[in-house]
Write a protein that holds these residues in place. Structure first.
Motif, PDB file in Angstrom:
ATOM      1  N   TYR A  10       0.839  -1.195   0.000  1.00  9.90           N
ATOM      2  CA  TYR A  10       0.000   0.000   0.000  1.00  9.90           C
ATOM      3  C   TYR A  10       0.874   1.244   0.000  1.00  9.90           C
ATOM      4  CZ  TYR A  10      -3.340  -3.424   1.865  1.00  9.90           C
ATOM      5  OH  TYR A  10      -4.136  -4.528   2.060  1.00  9.90           O
ATOM      6  N   TYR A  65       0.467   5.310   0.994  1.00  9.18           N
ATOM      7  CA  TYR A  65      -0.334   6.334   1.661  1.00  9.18           C
ATOM      8  C   TYR A  65       0.451   7.641   1.649  1.00  9.18           C
ATOM      9  CZ  TYR A  65      -3.827   3.139   3.651  1.00  9.18           C
ATOM     10  OH  TYR A  65      -4.857   2.240   3.824  1.00  9.18           O
ATOM     11  N   GLN A  91      -2.288  15.183  10.074  1.00  6.09           N
ATOM     12  CA  GLN A  91      -3.357  14.383   9.498  1.00  6.09           C
ATOM     13  C   GLN A  91      -3.025  12.900   9.564  1.00  6.09           C
ATOM     14  OE1 GLN A  91      -6.310  15.731   8.350  1.00  6.09           O
ATOM     15  NE2 GLN A  91      -5.458  17.615   9.195  1.00  6.09           N
ATOM     16  N   GLY A  92      -4.054  12.076   9.418  1.00  6.82           N
ATOM     17  CA  GLY A  92      -3.832  10.651   9.319  1.00  6.82           C
ATOM     18  C   GLY A  92      -3.384  10.265   7.918  1.00  6.82           C
ATOM     19  N   PRO A  93      -2.814   9.091   7.768  1.00  7.91           N
ATOM     20  CA  PRO A  93      -2.422   8.631   6.426  1.00  7.91           C
ATOM     21  C   PRO A  93      -3.634   8.557   5.499  1.00  7.91           C
ATOM     22  CG  PRO A  93      -1.435   7.264   8.150  1.00  7.91           C
ATOM     23  CD  PRO A  93      -2.443   8.128   8.824  1.00  7.91           C
ATOM     24  N   TYR A 105      -1.235  -3.524   8.948  1.00 13.49           N
ATOM     25  CA  TYR A 105      -0.136  -3.142   8.092  1.00 13.49           C
ATOM     26  C   TYR A 105       1.148  -3.041   8.903  1.00 13.49           C
ATOM     27  CZ  TYR A 105      -3.644  -0.942   4.913  1.00 13.49           C
ATOM     28  OH  TYR A 105      -4.696  -0.658   4.068  1.00 13.49           O
ATOM     29  N   LEU A 145     -13.949  -1.375   1.321  1.00 14.48           N
ATOM     30  CA  LEU A 145     -13.821  -2.146   0.083  1.00 14.48           C
ATOM     31  C   LEU A 145     -13.731  -3.639   0.376  1.00 14.48           C
ATOM     32  CD1 LEU A 145     -11.319  -0.644  -2.513  1.00 14.48           C
ATOM     33  CD2 LEU A 145     -13.768  -0.932  -2.722  1.00 14.48           C
ATOM     34  N   LYS A 202      -8.648  -2.299   2.174  1.00 16.71           N
ATOM     35  CA  LYS A 202      -7.718  -1.242   2.560  1.00 16.71           C
ATOM     36  C   LYS A 202      -8.218  -0.576   3.836  1.00 16.71           C
ATOM     37  CE  LYS A 202     -10.059   2.454   0.153  1.00 16.71           C
ATOM     38  NZ  LYS A 202     -10.043   3.508  -0.843  1.00 16.71           N
ATOM     39  N   LEU A 203      -7.322   0.121   4.527  1.00 20.25           N
ATOM     40  CA  LEU A 203      -7.658   0.815   5.766  1.00 20.25           C
ATOM     41  C   LEU A 203      -7.874   2.304   5.525  1.00 20.25           C
ATOM     42  CD1 LEU A 203      -5.115  -0.792   8.275  1.00 20.25           C
ATOM     43  CD2 LEU A 203      -7.569  -1.257   8.069  1.00 20.25           C
ATOM     44  N   THR A 204      -8.910   2.834   6.166  1.00 22.94           N
ATOM     45  CA  THR A 204      -9.122   4.278   6.240  1.00 22.94           C
ATOM     46  C   THR A 204      -8.778   4.702   7.658  1.00 22.94           C
ATOM     47  OG1 THR A 204     -10.858   4.246   4.566  1.00 22.94           O
ATOM     48  CG2 THR A 204     -10.799   6.148   6.045  1.00 22.94           C
ATOM     49  N   PHE A 205      -7.957   5.744   7.779  1.00 22.02           N
ATOM     50  CA  PHE A 205      -7.454   6.171   9.080  1.00 22.02           C
ATOM     51  C   PHE A 205      -8.236   7.369   9.611  1.00 22.02           C
ATOM     52  CE2 PHE A 205      -3.583   3.733   9.832  1.00 22.02           C
ATOM     53  CZ  PHE A 205      -3.417   3.131   8.603  1.00 22.02           C
ATOM     54  N   GLY A 206      -8.319   7.441  10.932  1.00 20.69           N
ATOM     55  CA  GLY A 206      -8.826   8.634  11.577  1.00 20.69           C
ATOM     56  C   GLY A 206      -7.812   9.757  11.493  1.00 20.69           C
ATOM     57  N   THR A 207      -8.212  10.920  11.990  1.00 25.81           N
ATOM     58  CA  THR A 207      -7.360  12.108  11.870  1.00 25.81           C
ATOM     59  C   THR A 207      -6.309  12.194  12.974  1.00 25.81           C
ATOM     60  OG1 THR A 207      -9.118  13.315  12.978  1.00 25.81           O
ATOM     61  CG2 THR A 207      -9.006  13.504  10.579  1.00 25.81           C
TER      62      THR A 207
END
Lengths: 113, 112
Positions: free
Chosen positions: A33, A35, A41-43, A102, B95, B99-104
């Protein structure tokens, strides 16, 4: 070193130049991956590969960005005609399977001047 | 796509006290929830994760709880120490868990 390696660690480039980053994942991980992370901010997801197949590209990835993983091992991320807004930390991560955690590399910090 | 919200954005805690960071997610199909710790100038590192078949998981001073009905999960750090100071990110998959979605992120500061 059995972790995820990224090269270079830092890159300073002039606006309009092309840059290429490399990522070497953990050898037994088939998922890789990319990013992008900006300060505070986050990735943010850019793209990912399963073996050599690129399965998704984010809308963040304009036509100036291209990524490859030609033999299903290392990957490269190229940015053409860099802009100041491209300045960020570019993180690579790998994972052994779907739905798992990850392992991140140390990242490449890009500064466009 | 997945929407992950994280609160608070900053948190200061006296050394020895507990810290709690909360995240909500939107994709009801998500079934894996990791937490990452990122120290200044370093890579995000996985510190704990939980799958949707359990409601809580502990690892020494760190625990994660999950409420699938409400679609939220939390990180709990007990007996905080100065080395716990860092930015913490939650994440949730999307999805079909591809895949990973990250927080802020939450910047945690432990006050000695």
């Amino acid at each position: 070193d059995t972790g995820v390696s990224q090269d270079p660690r830092h890159k300073i480039t002039k606006r309009g130049q092309n840059v290429t980053f490399r990522c070497d994942p953990i050898s037994e991980h088939n998922r890789l991956y990319w990013y992008r992370q900006t300060l505070g901010q986050g990735p943010e997801f850019l793209t990912y590969f399963q073996n050599e197949a690129q399965l998704e590209k984010s809308r963040l990835l304009s036509d100036r960005f291209s990524a490859e993983r030609p033999k299903g091992s290392f990957s490269t991320l190229e940015i053409q005609r860099t802009e100041q807004g491209d300045s960020a930390m570019y993180l690579c991560a790998s994972s052994p399977n779907r739905g798992g955690g990850y392992t991140f590399g140390s990242g490449t910090r890009l500064t466009v001047v | 796509g997945e929407n992950v919200e994280q609160h608070p954005s900053t948190l200061s805690v006296q050394e020895g006290d507990s810290a709690v960071i909360k995240c909500t997610y939107s994709d009801s199909a998500s079934n894996y929830f990791p937490w990452y710790k990122q120290e200044l100038g370093k890579r995000p590192q996985l510190i704990i994760d939980i799958r949707s078949n359990v409601g809580e998981k502990k690892d020494q001073r760190i625990a994660v709880t999950l409420n699938k009905t409400a679609k939220h999960f939390s990180l709990h750090i007990t007996e905080t120490q100065p080395e716990d100071s860092a930015v913490y990110f939650c994440a949730a998959p999307t999805l079909g868990n591809e895949k990973l979605t990250f927080g802020t992120g939450t910047r945690l500061t432990i006050i000695p």
